[in-house]
Design a protein around this motif. Structure first.
Motif, mmCIF file in Angstrom:
data_model
loop_
_atom_site.group_PDB
_atom_site.id
_atom_site.type_symbol
_atom_site.label_atom_id
_atom_site.label_comp_id
_atom_site.label_asym_id
_atom_site.label_seq_id
_atom_site.Cartn_x
_atom_site.Cartn_y
_atom_site.Cartn_z
ATOM 1 N N LEU A 58 0.828 -1.208 0.000
ATOM 2 C CA LEU A 58 0.000 0.000 0.000
ATOM 3 C C LEU A 58 0.865 1.261 0.000
ATOM 4 O O LEU A 58 0.596 2.223 -0.735
ATOM 5 N N VAL A 59 1.896 1.255 0.817
ATOM 6 C CA VAL A 59 2.778 2.434 0.897
ATOM 7 C C VAL A 59 3.502 2.660 -0.420
ATOM 8 O O VAL A 59 3.535 3.784 -0.949
ATOM 9 N N LEU A 60 4.069 1.605 -0.978
ATOM 10 C CA LEU A 60 4.798 1.748 -2.235
ATOM 11 C C LEU A 60 3.868 2.113 -3.385
ATOM 12 O O LEU A 60 4.234 2.900 -4.270
ATOM 13 N N ALA A 61 2.662 1.556 -3.383
ATOM 14 C CA ALA A 61 1.709 1.856 -4.450
ATOM 15 C C ALA A 61 1.276 3.317 -4.413
ATOM 16 O O ALA A 61 1.000 3.916 -5.462
ATOM 17 N N ALA A 62 1.211 3.903 -3.212
ATOM 18 C CA ALA A 62 0.854 5.315 -3.108
ATOM 19 C C ALA A 62 1.881 6.201 -3.808
ATOM 20 O O ALA A 62 1.538 7.241 -4.391
ATOM 21 N N PHE A 63 3.147 5.794 -3.770
ATOM 22 C CA PHE A 63 4.199 6.550 -4.461
ATOM 23 C C PHE A 63 4.305 6.163 -5.936
ATOM 24 O O PHE A 63 4.855 6.922 -6.735
ATOM 25 N N GLY A 64 3.779 4.992 -6.280
ATOM 26 C CA GLY A 64 3.882 4.538 -7.659
ATOM 27 C C GLY A 64 2.724 4.949 -8.548
ATOM 28 O O GLY A 64 2.825 4.858 -9.775
ATOM 29 N N ALA A 65 1.600 5.380 -7.944
ATOM 30 C CA ALA A 65 0.433 5.790 -8.734
ATOM 31 C C ALA A 65 0.692 7.134 -9.405
ATOM 32 O O ALA A 65 1.059 8.112 -8.743
#
Length: 277
Positions: free
Chosen positions: A105-112
């Motif tokens: 979830l944390v990494l996806a927030a930066f990857g979106a």
């Protein structure tokens, strides 16, 4: 009408099949034939490369049936140890799924891309996820075994690496499905990135997050059962030991536990998806 369809070149003549009108797209059959031809060629090349001994394979097939028959003769003498190993596998699956969901979830927030405007960050994380997913889970577990040693800890770490990349990619797509208009409207009101993520993006993607989590939990359990065979602990270790000792009845009990749990998990998440997602 028929002339119009013919001139358009996109549809063929309608056909009546079982009392129903069927309209096929022009070129559709050609695409199917090309696909089947490609699959045939690839299969032939793969079979030629492997150089399989078909005679040996055909003569050994009856032994496979005998082995399944021996597995069906369930032996519950070591059921306590088998159950303990099974519970260890379930614990590994639960912990690996929880940890990878949080990190994903944390990494996806930066990857979106609709949340992170820096293209270097989004493309870098996308490449990072691809790299982690490209390496099979057993490889990550073996690397963890070298660093941590034998036991369930290596299984958790190895599963987390691959599952985090899976969740990172899947959650990124879920976050990017949130309309940009919603994010821009909240930005216009002065909302912070964290507030936008927690109050708009995360709730909007909640159903997809639950669906991806359920799917990955099933995969993690299956992989946990396999990883025990290479020293990561759990039911896989019990299955491998029993088979090597020709204790097929005890191995059958372990395999039965895996099947029953996997079926219950699938049934549970199917019910959740049907009623709540």
């Amino acid at each position: 009408m028929e002339n119009t369809l013919t001139q358009a070149g996109s549809l063929q003549k309608p056909e009546l099949v079982n009392g129903r009108l069927r309209v096929a797209k022009a070129g559709q059959d050609r695409e199917v034939r090309l696909f089947l031809a490609a699959v045939t060629v690839v299969s032939i090349v793969a079979l030629y490369y492997l150089q399989l001994d078909w005679l040996k394979l055909l003569t050994r097939l009856p032994d496979l049936g005998k082995t399944f028959g021996l597995l069906a003769l369930l032996d519950f003498h070591e059921f306590g140890l088998t159950l303990e190993a099974f519970m260890q596998t379930v614990a590994i699956t639960v912990l690996a799924t929880i940890y990878s969901v949080v990190v994903g979830l944390v990494l996806a927030a930066f990857g979106a891309r609709n949340l992170m405007k820096n293209k270097f960050v989004t493309y870098g994380l996308s490449a990072f996820f691809t790299f982690l997913r490209a390496v099979p889970t057993p490889v990550w577990v073996l690397l963890a075994l070298v660093c941590i040693g034998l036991g369930p800890a290596a299984g958790i770490v190895g599963l987390c690496v691959h599952a985090t990349a899976f969740f990172g990619r899947a959650f990124t797509q879920s976050f990017e499905d949130v309309p940009n208009e919603v994010i821009e409207a909240l930005e216009a009101t002065g909302a912070s990135k964290l507030h936008i993520f927690l109050s708009a993006v995360l709730p909007a993607a909640a159903s997809q997050i639950m669906a991806w989590t359920g799917l990955r939990f099933e995969i993690n359990f299956s992989e946990s059962a396999i990883l025990g065979m290479i020293g990561a602990g759990g039911i896989g270790f019990a299955i491998a030991n029993n088979i090597q000792a020709y204790q097929f009845g005890a191995a059958g009990v372990a395999i039965l536990l895996v099947f029953v749990f996997a079926y219950c998990v699938e049934l549970t998440f199917t019910t959740i998806k049907k009623n709540y997602i």
